[in-house]
Design a protein around this motif. Structure first.
Motif, PDB file in Angstrom:
ATOM      1  N   GLU A 115       0.809  -1.229   0.000  1.00  0.00           N
ATOM      2  CA  GLU A 115       0.000   0.000   0.000  1.00  0.00           C
ATOM      3  C   GLU A 115       0.839   1.275   0.000  1.00  0.00           C
ATOM      4  O   GLU A 115       0.367   2.325  -0.427  1.00  0.00           O
ATOM      5  N   ILE A 116       2.074   1.204   0.484  1.00  0.00           N
ATOM      6  CA  ILE A 116       2.890   2.416   0.584  1.00  0.00           C
ATOM      7  C   ILE A 116       3.817   2.629  -0.609  1.00  0.00           C
ATOM      8  O   ILE A 116       4.528   3.631  -0.673  1.00  0.00           O
ATOM      9  N   ILE A 117       3.817   1.695  -1.551  1.00  0.00           N
ATOM     10  CA  ILE A 117       4.685   1.829  -2.724  1.00  0.00           C
ATOM     11  C   ILE A 117       4.396   3.159  -3.415  1.00  0.00           C
ATOM     12  O   ILE A 117       3.247   3.506  -3.673  1.00  0.00           O
ATOM     13  N   CYS A 143      20.213   9.277  -5.371  1.00  0.00           N
ATOM     14  CA  CYS A 143      20.479  10.079  -4.177  1.00  0.00           C
ATOM     15  C   CYS A 143      20.809   9.157  -3.003  1.00  0.00           C
ATOM     16  O   CYS A 143      20.055   8.231  -2.690  1.00  0.00           O
ATOM     17  N   ALA A 144      21.939   9.435  -2.359  1.00  0.00           N
ATOM     18  CA  ALA A 144      22.366   8.616  -1.223  1.00  0.00           C
ATOM     19  C   ALA A 144      21.327   8.628  -0.107  1.00  0.00           C
ATOM     20  O   ALA A 144      21.162   7.630   0.598  1.00  0.00           O
ATOM     21  N   TRP A 145      20.601   9.733   0.045  1.00  0.00           N
ATOM     22  CA  TRP A 145      19.638   9.861   1.145  1.00  0.00           C
ATOM     23  C   TRP A 145      18.370   9.045   0.894  1.00  0.00           C
ATOM     24  O   TRP A 145      17.546   8.906   1.794  1.00  0.00           O
ATOM     25  N   LEU A 146      18.219   8.509  -0.308  1.00  0.00           N
ATOM     26  CA  LEU A 146      17.050   7.685  -0.628  1.00  0.00           C
ATOM     27  C   LEU A 146      17.420   6.210  -0.785  1.00  0.00           C
ATOM     28  O   LEU A 146      16.619   5.416  -1.262  1.00  0.00           O
ATOM     29  N   GLU A 151      16.087   0.485  -1.773  1.00  0.00           N
ATOM     30  CA  GLU A 151      16.215  -0.916  -1.383  1.00  0.00           C
ATOM     31  C   GLU A 151      14.866  -1.496  -0.939  1.00  0.00           C
ATOM     32  O   GLU A 151      14.542  -2.625  -1.274  1.00  0.00           O
ATOM     33  N   LEU A 152      14.094  -0.705  -0.222  1.00  0.00           N
ATOM     34  CA  LEU A 152      12.784  -1.165   0.248  1.00  0.00           C
ATOM     35  C   LEU A 152      11.847  -1.471  -0.915  1.00  0.00           C
ATOM     36  O   LEU A 152      11.182  -2.485  -0.934  1.00  0.00           O
ATOM     37  N   PHE A 153      11.827  -0.582  -1.898  1.00  0.00           N
ATOM     38  CA  PHE A 153      10.895  -0.737  -3.009  1.00  0.00           C
ATOM     39  C   PHE A 153      11.546  -1.255  -4.285  1.00  0.00           C
ATOM     40  O   PHE A 153      10.866  -1.445  -5.282  1.00  0.00           O
TER      41      PHE A 153
END
Length: 158
Positions: A115-117, A143-146, A151-153
């Motif tokens: 649901e959060i994709i 972006c390193a900050w993302l 990795e999650l998505f």
């Protein structure tokens, strides 16, 4: 640095490496960054009305109040930006546990990973992190900050 107030609808000018400018607008409970860069400072901000949205995030107040990014104008907020999109929260202790975060109301509700994709992570960004994200976007590099979100998505984000 110039002291400033956070004023709804104000346009912020973000200089990137002395090479170009990017523009953002102060929203109710967030900031929209437009997919537009210019080598020259602009004065006709209406041009931003036709630009796509790069991202909508929260930033630290001091970036504005201490004048780190200058307010250079003001314009009406686009209709589609009057209600901010949902964000997600990932539990640090239980990484498979997710929640929706509604930045308009401050409400939190259970969510699944599916649901959060496509949602932005609920976070408050600092000046250098936002500028890195913008720079990386226009340089076509991740972006390193993302990194955690990629990795999650298993995808990329602007």
């Amino acid at each position: 640095m110039k002291r400033q107030k956070i004023t709804l609808g104000s346009i912020l000018e973000i200089p990137i490496d002395g090479k170009y400018y990017v523009y953002a607008q102060i929203l109710n409970n967030g900031y929209v960054f437009f997919d537009y860069k210019s080598k020259e400072q602009i004065t006709d901000f209406e041009i931003l009305n036709d630009k796509t949205i790069l991202f909508i995030i929260a930033i630290y107040d001091q970036i504005i109040t201490k004048g780190e990014w200058l307010k250079v104008g003001k314009m009406d907020i686009r209709k589609e930006l009057e209600i901010l999109p949902m964000k997600f929260i990932q539990d640090a202790l239980q990484p498979d546990h997710f929640e929706f975060y509604n930045p308009n109301m401050g409400e939190i509700a259970p969510a699944t990973k599916k649901e959060i994709i496509g949602l932005e992570r609920a976070a408050v960004w600092d000046k250098n992190h936002v500028e890195d994200r913008i720079r990386d976007y226009y340089n076509g590099v991740p972006c390193a900050w993302l990194k955690d979100d990629r990795e999650l998505f298993n995808t990329t984000f602007p």
